[in-house]
Each structure stands twice: as C-alpha cells, then as structure tokens.
Design a protein around this motif. Structure first.
Motif, PDB file in Angstrom:
ATOM      1  N   ALA A 178       0.878  -1.138   0.023  1.00 61.78           N
ATOM      2  CA  ALA A 178      -0.124   0.104  -0.077  1.00 61.78           C
ATOM      3  C   ALA A 178       0.974   1.053   0.090  1.00 61.78           C
ATOM      4  CB  ALA A 178      -1.001   0.066   1.333  1.00 61.78           C
ATOM      5  N   GLN A 179       1.956   1.369   0.691  1.00 61.21           N
ATOM      6  CA  GLN A 179       2.830   2.377   0.660  1.00 61.21           C
ATOM      7  C   GLN A 179       3.569   2.608  -0.481  1.00 61.21           C
ATOM      8  OE1 GLN A 179       3.253   4.590   3.165  1.00 61.21           O
ATOM      9  NE2 GLN A 179       4.717   5.730   2.176  1.00 61.21           N
ATOM     10  N   ILE A 180       4.017   1.646  -1.127  1.00 61.27           N
ATOM     11  CA  ILE A 180       4.610   1.617  -2.440  1.00 61.27           C
ATOM     12  C   ILE A 180       3.539   2.297  -3.312  1.00 61.27           C
ATOM     13  CG2 ILE A 180       5.500   0.202  -4.370  1.00 61.27           C
ATOM     14  CD1 ILE A 180       7.078  -1.634  -2.128  1.00 61.27           C
ATOM     15  N   ALA A 181       2.419   1.740  -3.343  1.00 57.31           N
ATOM     16  CA  ALA A 181       1.211   2.132  -4.339  1.00 57.31           C
ATOM     17  C   ALA A 181       0.948   3.856  -4.112  1.00 57.31           C
ATOM     18  CB  ALA A 181       0.094   1.394  -4.290  1.00 57.31           C
ATOM     19  N   LEU A 182       1.083   4.049  -2.917  1.00 55.73           N
ATOM     20  CA  LEU A 182       0.921   5.444  -2.576  1.00 55.73           C
ATOM     21  C   LEU A 182       1.932   6.206  -3.158  1.00 55.73           C
ATOM     22  CD1 LEU A 182      -0.948   7.456  -0.916  1.00 55.73           C
ATOM     23  CD2 LEU A 182       0.584   7.100   1.043  1.00 55.73           C
ATOM     24  N   VAL A 183       3.396   5.962  -2.882  1.00 55.67           N
ATOM     25  CA  VAL A 183       4.292   6.607  -3.501  1.00 55.67           C
ATOM     26  C   VAL A 183       4.437   6.773  -4.884  1.00 55.67           C
ATOM     27  CG1 VAL A 183       6.734   6.880  -3.425  1.00 55.67           C
ATOM     28  CG2 VAL A 183       5.725   6.416  -1.236  1.00 55.67           C
ATOM     29  N   LEU A 184       4.430   5.580  -5.563  1.00 56.45           N
ATOM     30  CA  LEU A 184       4.679   5.133  -6.967  1.00 56.45           C
ATOM     31  C   LEU A 184       3.333   5.901  -7.831  1.00 56.45           C
ATOM     32  CD1 LEU A 184       6.812   2.238  -7.283  1.00 56.45           C
ATOM     33  CD2 LEU A 184       7.537   4.571  -7.195  1.00 56.45           C
ATOM     34  N   GLY A 185       2.272   5.577  -7.309  1.00 58.39           N
ATOM     35  CA  GLY A 185       1.059   5.386  -7.899  1.00 58.39           C
ATOM     36  C   GLY A 185       0.757   3.955  -8.359  1.00 58.39           C
ATOM     37  N   THR A 186      -0.641   3.696  -8.717  1.00 59.75           N
ATOM     38  CA  THR A 186      -1.129   2.332  -8.790  1.00 59.75           C
ATOM     39  C   THR A 186      -0.452   1.908  -9.887  1.00 59.75           C
ATOM     40  OG1 THR A 186      -2.840   2.669  -7.581  1.00 59.75           O
ATOM     41  CG2 THR A 186      -2.889   0.812  -8.888  1.00 59.75           C
ATOM     42  N   GLU A 187      -0.467   2.640 -11.165  1.00 57.10           N
ATOM     43  CA  GLU A 187       0.032   2.030 -12.544  1.00 57.10           C
ATOM     44  C   GLU A 187       1.306   1.988 -12.612  1.00 57.10           C
ATOM     45  OE1 GLU A 187      -1.852   0.990 -15.123  1.00 57.10           O
ATOM     46  OE2 GLU A 187      -3.375   1.246 -13.807  1.00 57.10           O
ATOM     47  N   THR A 188       2.247   2.872 -11.800  1.00 61.57           N
ATOM     48  CA  THR A 188       3.444   2.380 -11.958  1.00 61.57           C
ATOM     49  C   THR A 188       3.973   1.390 -11.102  1.00 61.57           C
ATOM     50  OG1 THR A 188       4.079   5.002 -12.258  1.00 61.57           O
ATOM     51  CG2 THR A 188       5.909   3.633 -11.426  1.00 61.57           C
ATOM     52  N   ARG A 189       3.382   1.306 -10.052  1.00 59.96           N
ATOM     53  CA  ARG A 189       3.743   0.134  -9.247  1.00 59.96           C
ATOM     54  C   ARG A 189       3.219  -1.227 -10.075  1.00 59.96           C
ATOM     55  NH1 ARG A 189      -0.130  -2.790  -6.770  1.00 59.96           N
ATOM     56  NH2 ARG A 189       0.740  -4.321  -5.403  1.00 59.96           N
ATOM     57  N   ARG A 190       2.254  -1.079 -10.463  1.00 60.35           N
ATOM     58  CA  ARG A 190       1.583  -2.500 -11.355  1.00 60.35           C
ATOM     59  C   ARG A 190       2.633  -2.836 -12.449  1.00 60.35           C
ATOM     60  NH1 ARG A 190      -4.649  -1.203 -11.905  1.00 60.35           N
ATOM     61  NH2 ARG A 190      -5.329  -2.188  -9.715  1.00 60.35           N
ATOM     62  N   ARG A 191       3.117  -1.527 -13.321  1.00 60.92           N
ATOM     63  CA  ARG A 191       4.023  -1.888 -14.559  1.00 60.92           C
ATOM     64  C   ARG A 191       5.368  -2.233 -13.936  1.00 60.92           C
ATOM     65  NH1 ARG A 191       5.012   3.280 -15.578  1.00 60.92           N
ATOM     66  NH2 ARG A 191       7.034   3.209 -14.660  1.00 60.92           N
ATOM     67  N   LEU A 192       5.570  -1.772 -12.710  1.00 65.20           N
ATOM     68  CA  LEU A 192       7.187  -2.232 -12.154  1.00 65.20           C
ATOM     69  C   LEU A 192       7.135  -3.665 -11.779  1.00 65.20           C
ATOM     70  CD1 LEU A 192       9.890  -1.067 -11.688  1.00 65.20           C
ATOM     71  CD2 LEU A 192       9.007  -0.301  -9.336  1.00 65.20           C
ATOM     72  N   LEU A 193       6.097  -4.086 -11.198  1.00 70.19           N
ATOM     73  CA  LEU A 193       5.826  -5.412 -10.569  1.00 70.19           C
ATOM     74  C   LEU A 193       5.932  -6.328 -11.835  1.00 70.19           C
ATOM     75  CD1 LEU A 193       3.814  -5.048  -7.376  1.00 70.19           C
ATOM     76  CD2 LEU A 193       6.370  -5.267  -7.520  1.00 70.19           C
ATOM     77  N   SER A 194       5.060  -5.941 -12.840  1.00 70.68           N
ATOM     78  CA  SER A 194       5.027  -6.838 -13.828  1.00 70.68           C
ATOM     79  C   SER A 194       6.414  -6.965 -14.472  1.00 70.68           C
ATOM     80  CB  SER A 194       3.934  -6.487 -15.010  1.00 70.68           C
ATOM     81  OG  SER A 194       4.580  -5.300 -15.424  1.00 70.68           O
ATOM     82  N   ARG A 195       7.058  -5.914 -14.772  1.00 68.80           N
ATOM     83  CA  ARG A 195       8.319  -6.104 -15.197  1.00 68.80           C
ATOM     84  C   ARG A 195       9.235  -6.978 -14.428  1.00 68.80           C
ATOM     85  NH1 ARG A 195      11.112  -1.248 -18.260  1.00 68.80           N
ATOM     86  NH2 ARG A 195      11.912  -2.915 -19.175  1.00 68.80           N
ATOM     87  N   LEU A 196       9.356  -6.992 -13.154  1.00 69.22           N
ATOM     88  CA  LEU A 196       9.956  -7.807 -12.322  1.00 69.22           C
ATOM     89  C   LEU A 196       9.696  -9.412 -12.419  1.00 69.22           C
ATOM     90  CD1 LEU A 196       9.882  -5.957  -8.933  1.00 69.22           C
ATOM     91  CD2 LEU A 196      12.049  -6.156 -10.403  1.00 69.22           C
ATOM     92  N   TYR A 197       8.542  -9.518 -12.754  1.00 70.90           N
ATOM     93  CA  TYR A 197       8.109 -10.951 -12.899  1.00 70.90           C
ATOM     94  C   TYR A 197       8.004 -11.302 -14.286  1.00 70.90           C
ATOM     95  CZ  TYR A 197       7.179 -10.552  -8.124  1.00 70.90           C
ATOM     96  OH  TYR A 197       7.232 -10.375  -6.650  1.00 70.90           O
TER      97      TYR A 197
END
Length: 197
Positions: A178-197
């Motif tokens: 939740a904190q990461i989504a708050l700082v990065l924004g939901t879209e950036t968080r999703r994009r970043l996590l999808s690139r990790l996996y």
C-alpha cells in the motif's frame, strides 16, 4: 590547501594504489569539495571527475565510483543537481569488466538509493527500470538489486531470512504494498512489478 585537491584526484587515478587508497582519496576529496561550497562541487564533478567514467584504466574508473559512493550522503539534498550526470557513470560501472569497479558501483548505487531515493524517485527509478531489460546480465542483476533496495525503502520493509507466512508478516507485506502504491502510483507500481516477474 590548494595542492590538496589535485593530489587527491591524482590518488583516485593512481594505478599503483589500492582500493583502500582510492577510497580514502575519494572520501577526502568529498570533504574538500563540500568545504569549498556547492558551486565547487558541481564544477569539479562535471569537469574533472565524471569525464573520467570511461577512462581506459580500471583504477581511474574505480576512483570515480568511490567519489559517487561518498558524495550523495555527504551532500544530502545538495547532490540533487548531480543525480542525472552521475547516473551514466554509475550504470556503466555496474557493467564494467573489472570486478572492483562493479563492486564499488553497486555500493555507490545503494548509497544513492538510500540517500536520494525518496525525494528523487522520478530521476532514479527510470534508469533502474530500463536496466531490468538491459542486454548485459550484470546490469540486469544490479538493477534488480537496487530496485529491491528502493522498493524496500519506499515500503518501509527489511529483508528478513526465515519463514514469511505469519499473520504479522502478511500484514506488514500488505502495508508495504500500500505504501509503495501510494508513493509510486498504482499504475507505476503495477508496471514495475510486472517487469520484475
């Protein structure tokens, strides 16, 4: 001490010196530059230190990376104007053929993430994200490591060895997400996590 700065820069580049000597010279140079003021720091970094990032001698490249290890945390927010010009030196150091250079580059990257990551995520995150798909496996691994450090810092978590399936661990992971989504924004968080996996 007008002769001190040139001597420290020469020591950073000395092929016959050890990593410890280059590290000490970088730390000393950092203190000398800070004592000289912000304009001196920028001038010396942009005109004398950073141009050496692609020097043919590994010892010189390592010296540049040692400066990047000490300067961000010593300058604090005063390092902000130097983030963009410093990142190419740091990233090329992560892929350097010399192991000492790679080790120091990773150390410098971790210092940069710790000291500048939160206030300057907009400058630090894009190169790390790009590094995840770099052709050089060393840059991919180092980018992944630094990205993990950055996300851990943003989420307020630490890596702990052992089983991570207790209720407290699950709640902590949810809070971190939740904190990461708050700082990065939901879209950036999703994009970043999808690139990790």
């Amino acid at each position: 001490f007008p002769e001190l700065r040139p001597w420290l820069i020469a020591t950073l580049q000395a092929e016959e010196g050890s990593s410890v000597e280059r590290s000490g010279a970088a730390q000393g140079l950092t203190e000398v530059l800070i004592a000289g003021g912000g304009s001196l720091v920028e001038e010396v970094m942009l005109e004398e230190i950073l141009p050496l990032k692609s020097h043919p001698k590994a010892s010189t490249r390592e010296g540049v990376l040692w400066v990047l290890t000490f300067l961000p945390s010593s300058l604090g927010q005063g390092f902000a104007p130097l983030i963009d010009p410093s990142l190419p030196a740091l990233l090329s150091g992560l892929a350097d053929e010399n192991e000492n250079c790679r080790d120091v580059a990773l150390r410098a990257g971790r210092v940069l993430v710790r000291s500048q990551g939160k206030p300057h995520i907009d400058k630090i995150l894009p190169p790390l994200e790009l590094g995840l798909s770099d052709d050089d496996y060393r840059i991919r691994v180092a980018s992944l490591t630094l990205l993990g450090d950055l996300l851990g810092m943003l989420g307020g978590t630490k890596v702990v060895k052992g089983d991570a399936d207790t209720q407290d661990d699950i709640r902590q992971a949810e809070r971190a997400q939740a904190q990461i989504a708050l700082v990065l924004g939901t879209e950036t968080r999703r994009r970043l996590l999808s690139r990790l996996y």
